[in-house]
Design a protein around this motif. Structure first.
Motif, PDB file in Angstrom:
ATOM      1  N   ARG A  20       0.845  -1.201   0.000  1.00  0.00           N
ATOM      2  CA  ARG A  20       0.000   0.000   0.000  1.00  0.00           C
ATOM      3  C   ARG A  20       0.869   1.234   0.000  1.00  0.00           C
ATOM      4  O   ARG A  20       1.621   1.479   0.951  1.00  0.00           O
ATOM      5  CB  ARG A  20      -0.888   0.028   1.242  1.00  0.00           C
ATOM      6  CG  ARG A  20      -2.024  -0.967   1.145  1.00  0.00           C
ATOM      7  CD  ARG A  20      -3.045  -0.730   2.256  1.00  0.00           C
ATOM      8  NE  ARG A  20      -3.949  -1.859   2.333  1.00  0.00           N
ATOM      9  CZ  ARG A  20      -4.596  -2.239   3.407  1.00  0.00           C
ATOM     10  NH1 ARG A  20      -4.466  -1.549   4.530  1.00  0.00           N
ATOM     11  NH2 ARG A  20      -5.395  -3.277   3.374  1.00  0.00           N
ATOM     12  N   ASP A  21       0.774   1.980  -1.080  1.00  0.00           N
ATOM     13  CA  ASP A  21       1.442   3.293  -1.186  1.00  0.00           C
ATOM     14  C   ASP A  21       2.928   3.239  -0.838  1.00  0.00           C
ATOM     15  O   ASP A  21       3.424   4.089  -0.086  1.00  0.00           O
ATOM     16  CB  ASP A  21       0.751   4.323  -0.278  1.00  0.00           C
ATOM     17  CG  ASP A  21      -0.717   4.459  -0.612  1.00  0.00           C
ATOM     18  OD1 ASP A  21      -1.051   4.406  -1.808  1.00  0.00           O
ATOM     19  OD2 ASP A  21      -1.531   4.599   0.324  1.00  0.00           O
ATOM     20  N   LEU A  22       3.618   2.248  -1.376  1.00  0.00           N
ATOM     21  CA  LEU A  22       5.048   2.137  -1.073  1.00  0.00           C
ATOM     22  C   LEU A  22       5.845   3.261  -1.730  1.00  0.00           C
ATOM     23  O   LEU A  22       5.641   3.571  -2.907  1.00  0.00           O
ATOM     24  CB  LEU A  22       5.609   0.815  -1.586  1.00  0.00           C
ATOM     25  CG  LEU A  22       5.378  -0.442  -0.759  1.00  0.00           C
ATOM     26  CD1 LEU A  22       6.134  -1.609  -1.384  1.00  0.00           C
ATOM     27  CD2 LEU A  22       5.793  -0.240   0.687  1.00  0.00           C
ATOM     28  N   VAL A  23       6.731   3.848  -0.938  1.00  0.00           N
ATOM     29  CA  VAL A  23       7.623   4.899  -1.433  1.00  0.00           C
ATOM     30  C   VAL A  23       9.044   4.516  -1.043  1.00  0.00           C
ATOM     31  O   VAL A  23       9.279   4.027   0.069  1.00  0.00           O
ATOM     32  CB  VAL A  23       7.275   6.273  -0.798  1.00  0.00           C
ATOM     33  CG1 VAL A  23       8.314   7.332  -1.159  1.00  0.00           C
ATOM     34  CG2 VAL A  23       5.880   6.723  -1.224  1.00  0.00           C
ATOM     35  N   LYS A  24       9.990   4.679  -1.982  1.00  0.00           N
ATOM     36  CA  LYS A  24      11.399   4.498  -1.637  1.00  0.00           C
ATOM     37  C   LYS A  24      12.237   5.619  -2.226  1.00  0.00           C
ATOM     38  O   LYS A  24      12.264   5.824  -3.438  1.00  0.00           O
ATOM     39  CB  LYS A  24      11.922   3.158  -2.167  1.00  0.00           C
ATOM     40  CG  LYS A  24      13.364   2.884  -1.771  1.00  0.00           C
ATOM     41  CD  LYS A  24      13.515   2.727  -0.258  1.00  0.00           C
ATOM     42  CE  LYS A  24      14.959   2.680   0.189  1.00  0.00           C
ATOM     43  NZ  LYS A  24      15.079   2.569   1.650  1.00  0.00           N
ATOM     44  N   ALA A  40      12.758   6.448  -6.145  1.00  0.00           N
ATOM     45  CA  ALA A  40      12.802   5.299  -7.057  1.00  0.00           C
ATOM     46  C   ALA A  40      11.444   4.621  -7.166  1.00  0.00           C
ATOM     47  O   ALA A  40      11.111   4.045  -8.202  1.00  0.00           O
ATOM     48  CB  ALA A  40      13.849   4.291  -6.583  1.00  0.00           C
ATOM     49  N   VAL A  41      10.671   4.687  -6.069  1.00  0.00           N
ATOM     50  CA  VAL A  41       9.340   4.068  -6.044  1.00  0.00           C
ATOM     51  C   VAL A  41       8.388   5.073  -5.421  1.00  0.00           C
ATOM     52  O   VAL A  41       8.656   5.617  -4.351  1.00  0.00           O
ATOM     53  CB  VAL A  41       9.361   2.745  -5.234  1.00  0.00           C
ATOM     54  CG1 VAL A  41       7.957   2.219  -4.998  1.00  0.00           C
ATOM     55  CG2 VAL A  41      10.203   1.693  -5.947  1.00  0.00           C
ATOM     56  N   ASP A  42       7.297   5.343  -6.135  1.00  0.00           N
ATOM     57  CA  ASP A  42       6.414   6.432  -5.735  1.00  0.00           C
ATOM     58  C   ASP A  42       4.969   5.950  -5.588  1.00  0.00           C
ATOM     59  O   ASP A  42       4.298   5.709  -6.594  1.00  0.00           O
ATOM     60  CB  ASP A  42       6.519   7.533  -6.818  1.00  0.00           C
ATOM     61  CG  ASP A  42       5.945   8.854  -6.348  1.00  0.00           C
ATOM     62  OD1 ASP A  42       5.429   8.910  -5.222  1.00  0.00           O
ATOM     63  OD2 ASP A  42       6.022   9.826  -7.127  1.00  0.00           O
ATOM     64  N   ARG A  69      12.491  -5.677  -4.081  1.00  0.00           N
ATOM     65  CA  ARG A  69      13.320  -5.706  -2.869  1.00  0.00           C
ATOM     66  C   ARG A  69      12.570  -5.151  -1.657  1.00  0.00           C
ATOM     67  O   ARG A  69      12.789  -5.609  -0.523  1.00  0.00           O
ATOM     68  CB  ARG A  69      14.625  -4.950  -3.110  1.00  0.00           C
ATOM     69  CG  ARG A  69      15.502  -5.716  -4.113  1.00  0.00           C
ATOM     70  CD  ARG A  69      16.626  -4.874  -4.645  1.00  0.00           C
ATOM     71  NE  ARG A  69      17.627  -4.618  -3.610  1.00  0.00           N
ATOM     72  CZ  ARG A  69      18.424  -3.549  -3.602  1.00  0.00           C
ATOM     73  NH1 ARG A  69      18.312  -2.627  -4.533  1.00  0.00           N
ATOM     74  NH2 ARG A  69      19.302  -3.403  -2.657  1.00  0.00           N
ATOM     75  N   LEU A  70      11.683  -4.203  -1.888  1.00  0.00           N
ATOM     76  CA  LEU A  70      10.844  -3.710  -0.775  1.00  0.00           C
ATOM     77  C   LEU A  70       9.907  -4.820  -0.307  1.00  0.00           C
ATOM     78  O   LEU A  70       9.765  -5.057   0.893  1.00  0.00           O
ATOM     79  CB  LEU A  70      10.024  -2.495  -1.215  1.00  0.00           C
ATOM     80  CG  LEU A  70      10.790  -1.187  -1.464  1.00  0.00           C
ATOM     81  CD1 LEU A  70       9.881  -0.168  -2.149  1.00  0.00           C
ATOM     82  CD2 LEU A  70      11.344  -0.608  -0.154  1.00  0.00           C
ATOM     83  N   PRO A  76      14.231  -1.236   3.526  1.00  0.00           N
ATOM     84  CA  PRO A  76      13.107  -0.636   4.253  1.00  0.00           C
ATOM     85  C   PRO A  76      12.427   0.436   3.390  1.00  0.00           C
ATOM     86  O   PRO A  76      13.117   1.203   2.710  1.00  0.00           O
ATOM     87  CB  PRO A  76      13.789   0.004   5.468  1.00  0.00           C
ATOM     88  CG  PRO A  76      15.191   0.274   5.015  1.00  0.00           C
ATOM     89  CD  PRO A  76      15.534  -0.726   3.954  1.00  0.00           C
ATOM     90  N   PRO A  77      11.095   0.486   3.381  1.00  0.00           N
ATOM     91  CA  PRO A  77      10.444   1.545   2.609  1.00  0.00           C
ATOM     92  C   PRO A  77      10.608   2.896   3.295  1.00  0.00           C
ATOM     93  O   PRO A  77      10.759   2.963   4.513  1.00  0.00           O
ATOM     94  CB  PRO A  77       8.974   1.125   2.579  1.00  0.00           C
ATOM     95  CG  PRO A  77       8.791   0.234   3.758  1.00  0.00           C
ATOM     96  CD  PRO A  77      10.120  -0.399   4.046  1.00  0.00           C
TER      97      PRO A  77
END
Ligand SMILES: Nc1ncnc2c1ncn2[C@@H]1O[C@H](COP(=O)(O)OP(=O)(O)OP(=O)(O)O)[C@@H](O)[C@H]1O
Ligand SMILES: [Mg+2]
Length: 280
Positions: A20-24, A40-42, A69-70, A76-77
């Motif tokens: 859910r709504d992963l951000v990196k 990298a991830v939005d 990888r997340l 870690p996100p």
């Protein structure tokens, strides 16, 4: 940003893993005294269902492996949540991480780099079985290792047990990566570009193997690829990533045969023949 939903999923099979709504964010280039941040991830959300393959496609650098990888908890996100069977997964380490990897396994993009060159196949599989408590004692480990090799169609299995990675072909190495992942008896397999390093002639047999493992083990599979043709042939749902964002999602047939987003169209135009079932 909301992705274009080309065709909604048929929500039948049980959701095993959900993001859910992963951000990196990564630290980017240095600018004077400041270091830029790179997202990298939005806000990526996705669901992986039992017995289903979901494809994650996009050009190089779009954030596909980072999502993998997340989900594998290898990173870690920055924010967002991962839920396993509906339960949020807290930042894991130690025993909790091992428990998590018992359910969620990832095979890495480069099977050359992911197998330690000094370890023979029996060591690789024996260690994975031991870590996850799937076999005890030498006889059980031996027996189960042979069974794993048979599952990934390396037969006769005895022939492969004592080989070093450099004594295996690229395809055989990829099969060992699958076998090592299966040693955990996982429910989710995150397969990062399992065929991109392989000769086109053996890509189809590798993807057929992944598909038969998905069926026999009832796995929820995330198939990470930049090959739209194989996403169309081997996954029921496809998510298209662009600069860290999922821009389009839906059934693979709908997304690939009738893309709605400008970027998906461009990706398709750049592919040799994305509507083919799969060459070679
Ligand atoms: N550990 C890291 N530190 C800094 N930046 C990173 C790190 N890992 C990935 N990135 C950056 O994040 C972005 C997304 O990378 P990622 O590996 O997820 O892309 P990808 O879609 O898997 O690409 P490819 O198809 O080439 O495998 C890239 O710009 C990459 O340089
Ligand atoms: Mg990648």
């Amino acid at each position: 940003m909301t992705a274009i939903e080309t065709e909604p999923a048929s929500p039948t099979a049980e959701v095993v893993l959900e993001a859910r709504d992963l951000v990196k964010d990564f630290a980017g280039r240095r600018r004077g005294l400041r270091r830029e941040r790179m997202r990298a991830v939005d806000q990526v959300s996705l669901q992986l269902r039992r017995g289903e393959v979901t494809a994650l496609v996009g050009q190089s650098g779009s954030g596909k492996s980072t999502v993998g990888r997340l989900l594998a908890q290898l990173l870690p996100p920055t924010s967002g949540q991962i839920l396993l069977h509906g339960t949020p997964v807290a930042a894991t380490s130690g025993r909790a991480f091992i428990r998590y990897t018992g359910a969620v396994q990832m095979t890495l993009q480069d099977p050359f780099a992911s197998l330690n060159p000094v370890h023979r196949v029996d060591h690789v599989l024996g260690r994975a079985l031991a870590i996850h408590g799937r076999a005890r004692g030498r006889d059980q480990v031996h027996e189960q290792s042979l069974a794993l090799l048979e599952k990934v169609e390396l037969t006769p299995p005895e022939r492969y047990l004592h080989r070093f990675p450099h004594e295996l072909s690229g395809g055989e190495r990829q099969r060992i990566s699958f076998a090592r992942a299966l040693a955990a008896q996982p429910q989710v397999l995150l397969a990062d570009e399992p065929v991109s390093m392989l000769d086109v002639t053996i890509r189809k047999e590798m993807l057929d193997l992944l598909d038969s493992l998905r069926r026999s083990e009832n796995l929820a599979v995330l198939y990470i690829t930049h090959d739209l043709g194989s996403a169309r042939a081997y996954s029921s749902r496809t998510l298209v990533m662009y600069h860290g964002v999922v821009v389009e999602r839906g059934s693979s047939a709908a997304v690939i045969d009738d893309p709605q987003h400008e970027y998906t169209r461009r990706l398709l135009a750049a592919a040799p023949n994305p509507r083919r079932r799969l060459a070679g």
